[in-house]
Design a protein around this motif. Structure first.
Motif, PDB file in Angstrom:
ATOM      1  N   ALA A   1     -53.738  16.094  72.153  1.00 14.92           N
ATOM      2  CA  ALA A   1     -54.557  17.254  72.505  1.00 14.92           C
ATOM      3  C   ALA A   1     -53.690  18.414  72.983  1.00 14.92           C
ATOM      4  N   LEU A   2     -52.615  18.097  73.691  1.00 16.40           N
ATOM      5  CA  LEU A   2     -51.716  19.125  74.210  1.00 16.40           C
ATOM      6  C   LEU A   2     -50.925  19.797  73.090  1.00 16.40           C
TER       7      LEU A   2
ATOM      8  N   LEU B   1     -38.092  15.405  75.821  1.00 18.65           N
ATOM      9  CA  LEU B   1     -38.702  16.030  74.650  1.00 18.65           C
ATOM     10  C   LEU B   1     -39.869  16.948  75.013  1.00 18.65           C
ATOM     11  N   THR B   2     -40.559  16.629  76.100  1.00 17.50           N
ATOM     12  CA  THR B   2     -41.752  17.409  76.452  1.00 17.50           C
ATOM     13  C   THR B   2     -41.462  18.570  77.402  1.00 17.50           C
ATOM     14  N   ALA B   3     -40.197  18.904  77.592  1.00 17.74           N
ATOM     15  CA  ALA B   3     -39.837  20.007  78.485  1.00 17.74           C
ATOM     16  C   ALA B   3     -40.566  21.314  78.167  1.00 17.74           C
ATOM     17  N   PRO B   4     -40.796  21.665  76.888  1.00 11.48           N
ATOM     18  CA  PRO B   4     -41.493  22.928  76.618  1.00 11.48           C
ATOM     19  C   PRO B   4     -42.933  22.966  77.128  1.00 11.48           C
ATOM     20  N   TRP B   5     -43.505  21.819  77.429  1.00 10.31           N
ATOM     21  CA  TRP B   5     -44.892  21.768  77.888  1.00 10.31           C
ATOM     22  C   TRP B   5     -45.003  21.603  79.405  1.00 10.31           C
ATOM     23  N   GLN B   6     -43.914  21.851  80.104  1.00 10.49           N
ATOM     24  CA  GLN B   6     -43.940  21.770  81.560  1.00 10.49           C
ATOM     25  C   GLN B   6     -45.067  22.643  82.116  1.00 10.49           C
ATOM     26  N   GLY B   7     -45.975  22.050  82.883  1.00  9.08           N
ATOM     27  CA  GLY B   7     -47.048  22.794  83.511  1.00  9.08           C
ATOM     28  C   GLY B   7     -48.191  23.174  82.593  1.00  9.08           C
ATOM     29  N   ALA B   8     -48.160  22.728  81.340  1.00  9.98           N
ATOM     30  CA  ALA B   8     -49.220  23.089  80.392  1.00  9.98           C
ATOM     31  C   ALA B   8     -50.510  22.346  80.713  1.00  9.98           C
TER      32      ALA B   8
END
Length: 312
Positions: free
Chosen positions: A109-110, A235-242
């Motif tokens: 979903a993210l 790998l999920t660093a770009p979605w920090q706080g999303a």
């Protein structure tokens, strides 16, 4: 009645069990489970007017199990579900996951809100990406006996679980909720002299099916998911706080050690931070971790009500 087939998607072969017609709903199982864990949900969701599809996830059951540990990142898992939607001839789907399947659903979903229009998680709350690698954080806090740590070295947990698959499944999946911390002198399964009778909500036939499958496949594929925990953080660093903005639902058992433990409790309390469109948070009293098998009527009612409200 449900039917089964193999589908080629994302470079692997995915075994699915499906039922019904209508908007697509994907059900992602956890560890150590199979698509069979959703046997109570398929008829209920299909009867509500949906095409419900439960795959054996990557590394499990009859689905491909790549040898490389690197083939089991959260990107691979979500990629499988994205490709499965397309292979099923659809462009949109609702995705629901339990246990390890829940992080797959949350991240699907993210990452791809254009495909996954609503999301549900059972037993594992949505991710809060911490400040450092999860295994590093555990070590710095002085924890050395958490099950994630035990699962890291290839071969150790496999040997314990494959020694007696019938006992393993009684102790973990169908037994009393296992402790997430290993005790001195025992592996993850605890004291092997303790009887592990099947609970009333598991038939001998269902138990035998799961045992036969794991005797054939072993446990390596599923354990490789845990061996990507730190890599997934990277790998999920770009979605920090999303945030996940789609309509969402969370269901768990009040006696689930994943929900009440050091990691899960805070996430459950604060999940509104990640899920601003949370439609329902259902905590079922007296229930444990294997919630959709243990309390299918309550889970089905909540899921069908949610699905009817967010129909694709």
């Amino acid at each position: 009645m449900s039917s089964s087939r193999m589908i080629s998607a994302n470079g692997i072969e995915i075994f699915v069990t499906e039922q019904g017609s209508g908007p697509l709903v994907l059900l992602c199982h956890g560890w150590p489970e199979l698509s069979h864990s959703w046997r109570h949900q398929l008829p209920a969701i299909s009867a509500a007017g949906f095409h419900v599809v439960a795959p054996d996830m990557r590394g499990f059951g009859r689905t491909s199990a790549p040898k490389s540990i690197d083939a089991y990142s959260i990107f691979d898992m979500v990629g499988d579900m994205v490709a499965l939607v397309a292979a099923l001839g659809e462009t949109k789907a609702i995705i629901i996951g339990h246990d390890w399947g829940a992080p797959v659903a949350w991240h699907a979903a993210l990452f791809r809100p254009d495909i996954f229009t609503a999301v549900g998680g059972l037993s594992v709350a949505p991710p809060f990406r911490g400040r450092e690698r999860p295994l590093d954080a555990l070590a710095k806090s002085g924890v050395t006996n958490f099950y994630w740590q035990y699962f890291q070295k290839p071969g150790d947990a496999e040997a314990e679980f494959e020694r007696d698959v019938d006992y393993t499944m009684r102790a973990v999946t169908f037994g009393v909720d296992a402790s997430l911390f290993l005790k001195d002198g025992h592996g993850f399964l605890g004291d092997p002299t303790i009887p592990r009778p099947l609970p009333a909500w598991v038939s001998e036939q269902d138990h035998a099916h799961v045992v036969e499958t794991y005797r054939r496949t072993g446990f390596r594929g599923g354990l490789n998911w845990y061996r990507n925990i730190d890599r997934n953080w990277e790998l999920t660093a770009p979605w920090q706080g999303a945030k996940i903005h789609q309509p969402s639902i969370f269901i768990a058992g009040a006696n689930d050690s994943v929900v009440t433990g050091i990691l899960g409790g805070k996430r459950v309390t604060e999940m509104d931070r990640v899920l601003p469109n949370l439609k329902r948070k259902l905590i079922i009293e007296g229930a444990g971790h294997w919630i959709q098998q243990e309390r299918p009527d309550e889970v089905n009612a909540a899921l069908v009500d949610f699905l009817k409200g967010v129909r694709v």
